[in-house]
Design an enzyme around this catalytic site. Sequence first.
Site, PDB file in Angstrom:
ATOM      1  N   MET A 155       0.837  -1.210   0.000  1.00  0.00           N
ATOM      2  CA  MET A 155       0.000   0.000   0.000  1.00  0.00           C
ATOM      3  C   MET A 155       0.866   1.252   0.000  1.00  0.00           C
ATOM      4  SD  MET A 155      -3.187   0.396  -0.321  1.00  0.00           S
ATOM      5  CE  MET A 155      -4.732   1.215   0.142  1.00  0.00           C
ATOM      6  N   GLY A 156       1.827   1.275  -0.916  1.00  0.00           N
ATOM      7  CA  GLY A 156       2.600   2.484  -1.138  1.00  0.00           C
ATOM      8  C   GLY A 156       1.852   3.424  -2.057  1.00  0.00           C
ATOM      9  N   ARG A 157       2.598   4.295  -2.739  1.00  0.00           N
ATOM     10  CA  ARG A 157       1.956   5.300  -3.585  1.00  0.00           C
ATOM     11  C   ARG A 157       1.063   4.663  -4.654  1.00  0.00           C
ATOM     12  NH1 ARG A 157       7.360   7.505  -3.685  1.00  0.00           N
ATOM     13  NH2 ARG A 157       7.539   9.444  -2.502  1.00  0.00           N
ATOM     14  N   ILE A 158       1.595   3.637  -5.340  1.00  0.00           N
ATOM     15  CA  ILE A 158       0.826   3.041  -6.438  1.00  0.00           C
ATOM     16  C   ILE A 158      -0.360   2.258  -5.888  1.00  0.00           C
ATOM     17  CG2 ILE A 158       0.901   1.459  -8.392  1.00  0.00           C
ATOM     18  CD1 ILE A 158       3.876   2.208  -8.702  1.00  0.00           C
ATOM     19  N   THR A 235       1.834  -5.704 -11.622  1.00  0.00           N
ATOM     20  CA  THR A 235       2.572  -4.609 -12.250  1.00  0.00           C
ATOM     21  C   THR A 235       3.784  -4.237 -11.398  1.00  0.00           C
ATOM     22  OG1 THR A 235       1.096  -2.991 -11.184  1.00  0.00           O
ATOM     23  CG2 THR A 235       0.569  -3.628 -13.447  1.00  0.00           C
ATOM     24  N   ARG A 237       7.027  -6.545  -9.876  1.00  0.00           N
ATOM     25  CA  ARG A 237       8.203  -7.172 -10.455  1.00  0.00           C
ATOM     26  C   ARG A 237       7.884  -8.642 -10.720  1.00  0.00           C
ATOM     27  NH1 ARG A 237       9.628  -2.818 -11.368  1.00  0.00           N
ATOM     28  NH2 ARG A 237      11.537  -1.711 -10.767  1.00  0.00           N
ATOM     29  N   GLU A 266      12.560 -11.689 -17.765  1.00  0.00           N
ATOM     30  CA  GLU A 266      12.014 -10.631 -18.597  1.00  0.00           C
ATOM     31  C   GLU A 266      13.055 -10.230 -19.633  1.00  0.00           C
ATOM     32  OE1 GLU A 266      10.597  -6.238 -17.492  1.00  0.00           O
ATOM     33  OE2 GLU A 266       9.432  -7.800 -16.459  1.00  0.00           O
ATOM     34  N   HIS A 285       5.917  -5.047 -20.025  1.00  0.00           N
ATOM     35  CA  HIS A 285       6.420  -4.088 -19.018  1.00  0.00           C
ATOM     36  C   HIS A 285       6.207  -2.655 -19.499  1.00  0.00           C
ATOM     37  CE1 HIS A 285       9.593  -3.596 -15.579  1.00  0.00           C
ATOM     38  NE2 HIS A 285       8.673  -2.647 -15.542  1.00  0.00           N
ATOM     39  N   ALA A 287       3.656  -0.498 -18.045  1.00  0.00           N
ATOM     40  CA  ALA A 287       2.732   0.195 -17.137  1.00  0.00           C
ATOM     41  C   ALA A 287       3.006   1.687 -17.044  1.00  0.00           C
ATOM     42  CB  ALA A 287       2.773  -0.433 -15.743  1.00  0.00           C
TER      43      ALA A 287
END
Length: 324
Positions: A155-158, A235, A237, A266, A285, A287
């Site tokens: 629950m960080g910024r994104i 979205t 890693r 990747e 990749h 986003a």
Amino acid sequence: MSKPTVFVTRIIPEKALQMVREHGAATVWEGELPPSRDDLLRAVAGADGLLCLLTDPVDADVIDAAPRLRVISQMAVGYDNIDLPAATRRRIPVGHTPGVLTDTTADFAFALLMAAARRISEAERFARAGRWKTWGPTLLMGQDVYGATLGIVGMGRIGQAVARRARGFEMRVLYADPSEPEAARELGAVRVDLDDLLAQADFVSLHVPLTAATERLIDARALARMKPTAILVNTARGPVVDRAALYDALVSGQIAYAALDVTDPEPIAPDDPLLSLDNCLIVPHIASSSVATRTRMAVMAAENLIAGLKGDRLPHCANPQVYG
């Protein structure tokens, strides 16, 4: 007075390249693929500054091969490809680009969620293949997003930005995170432990950094906790998800669908079995790939690089302890 020497590991938006060239004698790797390890080692040998991407493994050997290196600037929020302790031992500041891609990435996470829920990729292939014969009452039925339960892991910024978008769909939002951000409470999100989140969520969206604690966080055990109708969105890693366990879960019907912007490895190999599944949507990749956001990321990376070349404090430094 001659300009400092800079190596830029890929072509970046022109606005940022102009800034770099104004302050340094820049060599830009122009290939579509990243420079090979040997090419990178040769390029950094005489460099005062390095502007790199997530695709460039800047380990201790690369850092040691650059005796003049004064700054490493990464055009990305994360920096798990850089040996931060090795850079810190050399007192080389490492720049990154936090915050700039929050809303763009949250938009895309929600786009993947919607596309998976309504099976848009499958439906598009169905129409292109000439299989659309008539309207059918059970044709390509998906999952409702409106009123569903969204589980946000990290629950960080994104994560918070995704939660804000979920409010427009009147979703119930759960989150698993050691911290309890004030913003999460304001959004009406409820903190639960990861097992409870996985068991209750209709959609699980991953927004954690890649660390030793989060690698393979979503493994066979975690997938077994999820509903058979659940959809997993990543979205964050690629290595946060156990690829083999995800394949087994999708084939067996343990979960309904996965939508991945990131993979492990990747890029994903063209013959990877995940690509054979209709219930797995994979994109390369992208986003943060909007014109405005990628340009701002590049400008921030250039600003970090220029500050380091001048001996100034980096605006966004991943290892501020180098300043003592």
